[in-house]
Design an enzyme around this catalytic site. Sequence first.
Site, short mmCIF file in Angstrom:
data_model
loop_
_atom_site.label_atom_id
_atom_site.label_comp_id
_atom_site.label_asym_id
_atom_site.label_seq_id
_atom_site.Cartn_x
_atom_site.Cartn_y
_atom_site.Cartn_z
N HIS A 1 1.91 4.56 -2.87
CA HIS A 1 2.04 6.02 -2.74
C HIS A 1 3.45 6.48 -3.16
O HIS A 1 3.61 7.46 -3.89
CB HIS A 1 1.81 6.46 -1.30
N HIS B 1 0.84 -1.20 0.00
CA HIS B 1 0.00 0.00 0.00
C HIS B 1 0.88 1.25 0.00
O HIS B 1 0.65 2.18 -0.80
CB HIS B 1 -0.91 -0.01 1.23
N GLU B 2 1.86 1.28 0.88
CA GLU B 2 2.72 2.46 0.96
C GLU B 2 3.59 2.60 -0.29
O GLU B 2 3.89 3.72 -0.71
CB GLU B 2 3.58 2.39 2.22
#
Length: 456
Positions: A28, A24-25
Site C-alpha cells: 500500500h 502487505h503494508e
Amino acid sequence: MSAVYYTLGVVVFVVAILVSIGLHELGHMIPAKKFGGKVTQYFIGFGPTVWSRTRGETEYGIKAIPLGGYVKIVGMLPPTVDAVTGVADEVTYDEQGNQVVKVRKSNTGLFTQLISDARAAEWEHVKPGDADRLFYKMPWWKKVVVMAGGPSVNILIAFIIFLGVFATYGSRSLEPDAGRPVIDTVSACVIPYVEEGRACTKDDPPTPAVEAGLRPGDVITSFNGTEITSWEQFRALIRGNESGKAVIGYERDGQALVGRTSTTVQARPTSEKDFSLTQVGFLGVTPVAHVAITRGGPIYTLQQMGTMAKDTFEALGKLPVKVWGVARAIVGLQERSPDSPVSIVGGGRIAGETAAHQDFPIAEKLVFLLMLVAGFNFFIGMFNFVPLLPLDGGHIAGALWEALRRAAAKLRGRPDPGYVDVAKLLPIAYVVAVAMLIMGVVLIVGDLVVPLHIES
C-alpha cells in the site's frame, strides 16, 4: 528436543506471517508515496506501540498485538459537500494561501454523527499544503493500484512459495493402485472420524470389515452382486449402502471367498476436498496405494491457484457458519470440524506440531510449513479483495464505481459527479469490522480450547 522443535516451528510461522503483514503494508505504502500521497504512519500490529521511528513525514513502528498492520494515508475520506452549492463544509486559507478544509460535526443522528466524527478525525491529519496530496483526489486507477497493492503482495508471496514447492518437491497425493482394490489395512474398531488416531477401547464396536472376515492383502471382487473394478467404485457403493446388508466378494491367495456383514453409518468427510462431515456407510478398510507426484512450473502453479481461489471463495461464503461451528465446539455442543478455519494461534500450533513430529522427514516438515505460510498468505490476499469496507476491496469497489459514474456522466454530457464518498459506507464498515473482530476472537479461543491437530 521435541519442545525445542515445537517452539522453532511456532516462531518460524509467526515471523513469516509478520513479514507477510509488513510486505502487505508496503504494497500500500510504496505506490501511495510514488503517486504523491502523504503517508504518516506504517505499523505492524495493533494496540500499544512497542517501538517506532520517524523518517521524513512517516512514522514506522511495531505494536504489541501482532494480528495485522496498517498504513495511514492522509485524505481517505473527502469532506462533506453541499448538494446545492457543491462547496465543502468550510474552506479557509493559511498565510501562504493554501486551501485548508475544515469539517463541521453534525448531530443529526447516530450514523450521521459517526460519519461526521470519522471525517473530523481524518482531517486532523491534513496540513497546509496537503491539498494536492489527498488520497480521495487521486485518479481512480491510482486508488485501485494503492489499495490492491497490499493483497496482491500476499498473493504474490503465495505464488512464489507454491511455485518453489511445485517445481521441486511437487504436488503429492496418495492414490489407490489401479484395478481391483487390494486391502492394505483393516480397522479393528469403529472410531468417530474426529477421534481418529486413538487406540480402540472395549466400548468401541468392531468394524463391519472385521465382522466380514477381511484381511490385508484381500482383493475385492464384488459388493452386493456388483463387480468391482476400482477403489473409487467400491468406496461409492459402501458410502451409499448406509446401514444396509453387505455381501462382499474377495480373493485370498487365489481362492474366491464371500464375507457377509452390514455396513454402519458414520460421519465422514463429504469428499477429499470437502471435509464437512456427512452420514455415510462405513466398512473400515483402506486400499493399497502409492504416492503420486506431479511437478510443474508457473502455468501449473497458476492452475492450482485458480482451483484454490474457487475453493477460497466457497470457504468465504461458509465462513460465518464454520465459525459458529467452532463456537459450539468451544462450549461442548459438538466436535470441532477438521475443516474449520483457524486463527494465527491455530496456525502457529499446527506449525509447532509439524516441526516436532518425529515421524515426518525434514523435507516434509519444511514443505508443510512453507505450504502453511503460503496458504495463509493466499487466504489473506483473497479475503482482502472482498468488496466491503473496511477491507481493501471496499476501497477498490469505491474507486471503480467512481470511474464508472464519471464515465457515464461524460457520455451523457452531464456535469462531473465528483468523488465517491466512501464515508457514507462507514456504518457498513463498522458492522463488518465488529463481525470480523467477533469471528477472530472465537477462532483464537477455539484454537486454545478445542485446537485442531495434525494427523499422526
